[in-house]
Design a protein around this motif. Structure first.
Motif, short mmCIF file in Angstrom:
data_model
loop_
_atom_site.label_atom_id
_atom_site.label_comp_id
_atom_site.label_asym_id
_atom_site.label_seq_id
_atom_site.Cartn_x
_atom_site.Cartn_y
_atom_site.Cartn_z
N GLY A 1 92.74 55.65 37.25
CA GLY A 1 93.41 56.15 38.50
C GLY A 1 94.31 56.95 36.68
N ARG A 2 94.15 56.01 35.37
CA ARG A 2 94.62 56.92 34.34
C ARG A 2 93.60 57.67 33.32
N CYS A 3 92.96 58.08 34.04
CA CYS A 3 91.31 58.80 33.17
C CYS A 3 91.95 60.16 32.55
N ARG A 4 91.98 60.34 31.31
CA ARG A 4 92.50 61.72 30.91
C ARG A 4 91.56 62.84 30.97
N SER A 5 90.64 62.58 31.11
CA SER A 5 89.24 63.93 31.03
C SER A 5 89.85 64.74 31.96
N LYS A 6 89.59 66.23 31.29
CA LYS A 6 89.95 67.47 32.44
C LYS A 6 89.74 67.18 34.04
N ALA A 7 88.32 66.91 34.03
CA ALA A 7 87.68 66.83 35.51
C ALA A 7 88.41 65.97 36.72
N HIS A 8 90.22 65.23 36.06
CA HIS A 8 90.98 64.51 37.07
C HIS A 8 91.96 65.47 36.99
N LYS A 9 92.18 66.86 36.28
CA LYS A 9 94.04 67.86 36.31
C LYS A 9 93.49 68.75 37.25
N PRO A 10 95.00 68.76 37.21
CA PRO A 10 94.67 70.01 38.85
C PRO A 10 94.41 70.63 38.24
N HIS B 1 96.96 71.49 49.86
CA HIS B 1 95.56 71.25 49.43
C HIS B 1 95.30 71.28 48.12
N ALA B 2 96.13 71.61 47.45
CA ALA B 2 95.21 71.24 45.59
C ALA B 2 95.57 70.18 45.60
N ALA B 3 96.85 69.92 46.00
CA ALA B 3 97.15 67.97 45.68
C ALA B 3 96.44 67.35 46.15
N ARG B 4 95.82 67.33 47.53
CA ARG B 4 95.71 66.50 48.28
C ARG B 4 94.04 66.49 47.33
N MET B 5 93.47 67.84 47.33
CA MET B 5 91.69 67.49 46.09
C MET B 5 91.70 66.39 44.90
N VAL B 6 93.23 66.69 44.23
CA VAL B 6 94.10 65.96 43.06
C VAL B 6 94.03 64.49 43.72
N ASP B 7 94.29 64.27 44.48
CA ASP B 7 94.45 62.80 45.17
C ASP B 7 93.23 62.04 45.68
N ALA B 8 92.32 62.76 46.24
CA ALA B 8 91.18 63.02 46.33
C ALA B 8 90.16 62.04 45.38
N LEU B 9 90.14 62.99 44.00
CA LEU B 9 90.07 63.17 42.42
C LEU B 9 90.29 62.19 41.90
N ARG B 10 91.69 61.33 42.08
CA ARG B 10 92.43 60.57 40.78
C ARG B 10 91.76 59.08 41.16
N TYR B 11 90.59 58.34 41.74
CA TYR B 11 90.06 57.18 41.69
C TYR B 11 88.95 57.47 41.41
N GLU B 12 88.11 58.86 41.62
CA GLU B 12 86.44 59.21 41.39
C GLU B 12 86.00 59.22 40.00
N PRO B 13 85.01 58.14 39.58
CA PRO B 13 84.74 57.94 38.65
C PRO B 13 84.49 59.99 37.91
N CYS B 14 84.29 60.38 36.89
CA CYS B 14 83.80 61.30 36.11
C CYS B 14 82.66 61.08 35.74
N GLY C 1 88.52 68.82 39.33
CA GLY C 1 87.30 68.26 39.57
C GLY C 1 85.87 68.79 38.40
N TYR C 2 85.85 70.47 37.96
CA TYR C 2 84.66 70.77 37.83
C TYR C 2 85.33 71.29 36.29
N ALA C 3 85.14 69.95 35.11
CA ALA C 3 85.84 70.32 33.30
C ALA C 3 84.48 70.91 33.21
#
Ligand SMILES: [Zn+2]
Ligand SMILES: [Zn+2]
Length: 518
Positions: free
Chosen positions: A409-418, A372-385, A422-424
């Motif tokens: 897909g290569r944003c280093r911000s906290k929000a995309h991290k497992p 479930h967490a992995a799918r959430m990370v996928d959903a966040l991968r290309y979402e502008p944070c 999403g909540y940074a």
């Protein structure tokens, strides 16, 4: 000897000693003496250094308790920057220089970025407002002026107080009621034990955007709450993970409102994200925008310059739809609490229960939940944070402050991290007039208490007395970490033994009868 070092780290944790101490050089300008001192990493509530995270949690609990049922208005006077604040700011300046040098040299700056954001949090916690870099950038008004209309809510006349009402019972006792509220995001699909029953229909895209913009929704809730309540409502709130890995909010509110009104406010609160559209993929795979020193990012096929962030915002016309609208779900829990009751204590413990865990730390660690967490990370991968997220390139917009080397897909911000899912944002939100003390002052309280117990007076130190400097990596004067941890553990043991002895003497008890935990 890695094995021995692992053991030592465990021992350090048991003794509540910071396992990632930061060596700093302290020059005493009175005596001229210069020495290297280990400062606790102060890792703010993440779990990379469990002892510091735990200490932070305890401090937050003390802070929460202190302000909740305050019966006199707090006096807020900005203090002179103290020694701690001073070195934090200086240290940040030095770290920033290091980071910029690393970037110039083309090195990875991830670690240094993390240090900097940690320092910013520390600086805020030390009682300074805002970020050191300041917001020199003029604030854009146009996009925010857009329909963030005030929701339809009753409005009371403002009374200039931060205190809640009191009630006197027939036997003359005075009650000071307050509220403990839990706000949750909407459902994205049915879950069992925190895991979607049908992952294919679970709305991950919405869950991702909600998590990214959750802190804005919380801000709006507080604004609306104040408007309705008619006084300067103070709160202490914690953002915590739910089992389904969505952030939710526990909020201790000073004073009370009717339960129905809180529910009404929660239902009426929403936040619109006025960002350019991110629903149509324009560049993907090998076909990515290319960087041009002069013009910024170009369409690789046509050479057309992509709109800059500001241009894209300006292009949002009157009929534009917000990128996202976020609201709370129907699950709103409102609890009345009375000052000084066990209930109040329990709420405070509950409020801080998961503070040392990050949002993405799976709570039971089961396989289904990891997926479930992995799918959430996928959903966040290309979402502008954020406006400066490289993911904007995917949707044909140059990120704010665009620079070479950005890729979707290569944003280093906290929000995309497992760990963050999403909540940074900040995990603890405390209103300005919550208590008379900053977190730094709560720290000082504890220090004073220990020193008094040891029979030393806690003399106020002249804030100008010490100059702190970072110690360069690999400095030969810094002993290996193992040696430093051992020293700290020893020091801690000595302290504890001394405290226990004092306690025993005070109570005339047998030493061995006193529990170790302090
Ligand atoms: Zn630490
Ligand atoms: Zn991003």
């Amino acid at each position: 000897m890695p094995m021995a070092r692992d053991v030592l780290v465990e021992v350090a944790k048991l003794h509540g000693v910071c396992i990632r101490p930061v060596p700093l050089r302290r020059l005493d300008i009175v005596t001229g003496k210069s020495e290297i001192i280990d400062v606790p990493c102060g890792s703010t509530l993440d779990s990379k250094c469990p002892p510091c995270a735990k200490r932070n949690r305890q401090l937050r609990m003390a802070q929460c308790r202190e302000g909740w049922h305050l019966d006199t208005e707090p006096t807020i006077t900005p203090d002179e920057p103290n020694e701690e604040q001073r070195w934090l700011v200086e240290f940040r300046a030095d770290m920033l220089a290091k980071r910029d040098a690393a970037e110039q040299a083309g090195d990875d700056t991830t670690d240094l970025d993390a240090v900097l954001s940690g320092l910013d949090e520390e600086i805020n916690a030390a009682g300074m407002r805002g970020s050191v870099t300041g917001s020199a950038v003029p604030r854009r008004t146009r996009s925010t002026r857009r329909r963030q209309d005030a929701p339809d809510l009753p409005k009371r006349k403002m009374v200039n107080t931060t205190l809640g009402r009191t009630f006197t019972s027939s036997d003359g006792r005075v009650y000071r009621p307050s509220l403990f509220v839990t706000l949750t995001l909407p459902s994205y699909g049915k879950v069992r034990e925190g895991v979607p029953i049908d992952p294919d229909t679970y709305d991950y895209a919405r869950a991702a955007r909600d998590a990214l913009h959750f802190s804005k929704l919380v801000d709006r809730f507080v604004q609306n709450l104040r408007r309705v309540a008619g006084y300067d409502v103070q709160y202490f709130a914690a953002v915590e993970p739910q089992k389904r890995l969505a952030p939710h909010l526990h909020i201790a509110i000073r004073g009370t409102l009717p339960r129905a009104e809180i529910k009404q406010i929660a239902a009426a609160t929403y936040h619109q994200v006025w960002w350019p559209s991110a629903d149509e993929v324009r560049f993907d795979g090998d076909r990515l925008p290319v960087w041009d020193e002069e013009a910024g990012y170009l369409d690789p096929a046509t050479g057309e310059v992509l709109p800059t962030w500001d241009e894209a915002l300006d292009a949002l016309d009157e009929d534009a739809e917000p990128l996202h609208v976020i609201r709370f779900g129907n699950q709103v829990d409102v609890q009345g609490v009375l000052a000084g009751t066990p209930d109040a204590d329990q709420c405070i413990r509950y409020l801080s229960k998961y503070l040392t865990k990050s949002i993405g730390e799976t709570l039971d660690g089961g396989q289904a939940q990891r997926e479930h967490a992995a799918r959430m990370v996928d959903a966040l991968r290309y979402e502008p944070c954020s406006p400066s997220c490289p993911n904007w390139l995917r949707y044909g917009v140059q990120p704010k402050n665009a620079k070479a080397g950005m890729a979707p897909g290569r944003c280093r911000s906290k929000a995309h991290k497992p760990e963050h899912l999403g909540y940074a944002g900040r995990r603890v939100l405390v209103s300005r007039k919550w208590s008379n003390k900053t977190l730094a002052e709560h720290k000082q309280d504890r220090r004073t208490w220990v020193l008094e117990a040891l029979g030393h007076a806690d003399e106020p130190t002249d804030p100008h007395r010490y100059i702190w400097r970072p110690v360069p990596a690999g400095d030969a004067n810094v002993p290996p970490l193992a040696v430093r941890l051992l020293r700290s553990v020893h020091e801690r043991q000595r302290w504890r033994a001394h405290l226990r002895e004092l306690e025993a003497r005070a109570s005339g008890q047998d030493l061995s009868a006193i529990p170790q935990a302090a």
